[in-house]
Design an enzyme around this catalytic site. Structure first.
Site, PDB file in Angstrom:
ATOM      1  N   THR B 190       0.947  -1.324   0.005  1.00  0.00           N
ATOM      2  CA  THR B 190       0.156   0.005   0.054  1.00  0.00           C
ATOM      3  C   THR B 190       0.916   1.240  -0.122  1.00  0.00           C
ATOM      4  O   THR B 190       2.133   1.299  -0.175  1.00  0.00           O
ATOM      5  CB  THR B 190      -0.938  -0.055   1.373  1.00  0.00           C
ATOM      6  OG1 THR B 190      -1.604   1.188   1.063  1.00  0.00           O
ATOM      7  CG2 THR B 190      -0.110   0.281   2.361  1.00  0.00           C
ATOM      8  N   GLU B 273     -10.225   8.880  -0.699  1.00  0.00           N
ATOM      9  CA  GLU B 273     -10.637  10.265  -1.162  1.00  0.00           C
ATOM     10  C   GLU B 273     -12.137  10.330  -1.615  1.00  0.00           C
ATOM     11  O   GLU B 273     -12.379   9.887  -2.781  1.00  0.00           O
ATOM     12  CB  GLU B 273      -9.525  10.769  -2.234  1.00  0.00           C
ATOM     13  CG  GLU B 273      -8.393  10.985  -1.511  1.00  0.00           C
ATOM     14  CD  GLU B 273      -7.263  11.581  -2.480  1.00  0.00           C
ATOM     15  OE1 GLU B 273      -6.207  11.832  -2.065  1.00  0.00           O
ATOM     16  OE2 GLU B 273      -7.353  11.328  -3.627  1.00  0.00           O
TER      17      GLU B 273
END
EC number: 2.3.1.35
Lengths: 402, 402
Positions: B190, B273
């Site tokens: 990640t 987001e």
């Protein structure tokens, strides 16, 4: 919103090709949503279709009809894609062909059906059949603009392109129209494109030339990476004009064909859903054309690059990161050069020494932007056109069905 | 916006692992932006890194240091990714390692650097060096939450996961923290993940187990298809707790490791987001795991699917179109079955007969949605987690640098 100029060109008639549009009320009233294109006897017809595995019923039917007999009519409806409709959809597309065939006095196999619009709803065959007489009444060689309007869905502009090319036997005219605004990452064709010319070209040759030109035009654009279920591009050569007799004739004709298809493809990007930018991605010095296309499409699909373009933010790090994640083996970042318009962004693995934020911002503020990426791996190149990702894109697609 | 619960778990101390965070003012004042993690002597350390060709300077340095000597410190800064910074970036990362090494009395090679934030700006080495004494003063085994906060960028939540597992030799504790919210399509890791445990595991074994667990956790999430230049996931095994001695021990430990990494990966998607939806894509009956992942990621990356999710619009035709364009050879649409939660959407090449708009809308209105796609081609399966595409995503990324 749309980028650049929007004029529809004057299109000279092509002898034998007639177009007619009707308001059939397929999804909304009082708009042209049904188009018939008549093809003269003896014409050659070629077409390319979507590679989406869930290709729509009309794609199945058009492909099958095309193998059986030269088409005499194209039948296009908007407002309903007749996709994801299973065997019912196939039967519905065939019924539309039969309805037109019986009115026009041809075989159902001589009609190619095309549909575009919402996926997964049953095709309103009765409305289409009821609209056909009106469309046939309108048939005329001067109805290109009306036909261009009649094939639109979420498009905000009619899209047309025309060219004339001098062959040894005389002048050939090419006219084309297209539609498309979202779900655009054509794979063999755009949403819908229809091009006719009066040259005399055998169908097999026409088909090969169409595929080659589609590869660098409709198959080189992307709005949102989503390949439609209904993409199709059809090319008619009536055979009533000059033959293509020499190598020079062939070169000229194919250049004109590519030009018309490219203008139609670019018109789709200029009218892309929510677009505020028209972006050209030129990838050069690749080891293969395929590799160049992979890099170009990776950048063109990057939501972070697209939102930076929307913001007119010269956030070159996002371009660099997108190039870096492209599926290319052993990319040597030291050799990569990235230019934004006339401004060098990246070289030697990082930001170019000459780069200034002011220079980058100047280019990013423009409505038409070229990003040029040199990979330093070979001689191959590819060009791809795309749009930005704006609030309007989200609004249009979050509200489309409501 | 974020989806689901947001509590940070209580994390038991792991003997020998100490964490400290400081406010170094790297990009903004008054926020934790510098983290040091101390690793005890004798620990095994494994790490996975981004496959982005433009990988950041700290990734190069951390990889090199890891091959030289067992690390004693992890040094993480936010606010600047030190990516796209060329040879200067490498030197800057090395200088940060040296600064910490001289304060802590170790070799510079015993420090692994990690950076996250804006790409392409010069790393403020002096600010980082000046912040190090504060971070070292804070070093404590109970500072997991502060460290989790100190590694965030556009994240709105701290992300942590913990597990305890009984092995034959006693209890092993695993603690992990992660960060990430955008530019998330990890490829080997990640954005950033740090996990520690007190088991005794040789480094080579630890590395293999980390890779396997990362494949089904961090490498199974996507926000926007953009793979970062700085992705890294680090796993520490202090060796002060039990050994992994039996096959059953190994099974238990690896299950716990996968669980912790999956929780950390899912926390990134919940905090993606602009996210309003947490979406699980389960692809089953694939010919291979790779194929299952391709289909899942194609759907997960589709802007049209993501905007439909945002709109809570059960526009199943977009899911069907995305499955149909996945790069899978000879997909037979007749065999494909797609379920949205407990509602059958697609079968036999089209909309399921039992489907109703009301049933689809009921599932789409939920914040957590599972889309299950059965391909009818084999036994392989894969799960991918993703978020929707909202106006906030565009706003966040159109405004990020301003």
């Amino acid at each position: 919103m749309a980028v650049g100029e929007a004029s529809f060109p004057h299109m000279p008639a092509i002898d034998g090709v007639r177009l007619g549009a009707a308001m059939a009320g397929i999804k909304k009233p009082n708009r042209r949503d049904l188009v018939v294109i008549e093809i003269p006897e003896g014409a050659s017809v070629a077409a390319t279709f979507t590679r989406n595995a869930f290709c729509a019923a009309p794609v199945h039917v058009a492909k099958a009809h095309l193998t059986q007999t030269p088409p005499r009519y194209l039948l296009i409806n908007t407002g309903n894609a007749n996709a994801g409709t299973g065997s019912r959809g196939i039967a519905d597309a065939e019924r539309c062909c039969s309805a037109l065939a019986s009115l026009a006095g041809v075989d159902p196999q001589q009609v190619l059906p095309f549909s575009t619009g919402v996926i997964g709803e049953t095709l309103p065959v009765e409305k289409i059949a009821a609209g056909l007489p009106q469309a046939l009444t309108q048939l005329d060689g001067a109805q290109w603009a009306e036909a261009a309007e009649g094939i639109l869905t979420t498009d905000t502009r009619v899209k047309g392109a025309t060219a004339q090319v001098e062959l040894s036997g005389g002048t050939v005219t090419l006219n084309g129209i297209s539609k498309g605004s979202g779900m655009i990452k054509p794979n063999m064709a755009t949403m819908l494109g229809f091009v006719a010319c009066d040259a005399e070209i055998p169908a097999a040759t026409l088909s090969q030339w169409l595929r080659d030109s589609v590869a660098v035009s409709f198959n080189a654009i992307t709005v949102d990476s989503d390949t439609s279920t209904n993409d199709a591009c059809t090319l008619i050569a009536t055979g009533r004009g000059p033959q293509v007799v020499s190598a020079e004739d062939e070169r000229r004709f194919r250049a004109a064909l590519t030009q018309v298809l490219t203008e139609l493809a670019q018109a789709i990007i200029r009218d892309a859903e929510g677009a505020t930018k028209f972006v050209t991605l030129e990838v050069e010095e690749a080891a293969s054309v395929e590799e160049a296309r992979e890099v170009a499409f990776t950048v063109a699909h990057s939501p972070l690059v697209k939102t930076a373009l929307y913001a007119s933010d010269a956030n070159w790090g996002r371009i660099l990161a997108a190039v870096g994640r492209a599926p290319v083996e052993a990319l040597d970042v030291e050799r990569i050069v990235i230019d934004l318009g006339d401004v060098r962004l990246v070289e030697h693995g990082g930001r170019a020494e000459s780069y200034t934020e002011a220079a980058g911002s100047r280019v990013m503020a423009q409505a038409e932007i070229t990003i040029r990426i040199r990979l330093g791996r070979g001689e191959a190149r590819a060009t791809v056109w795309t749009s930005d990702l704006s609030h309007d894109y989200v609004s249009i697609n979050a509200d489309y069905r409501s």
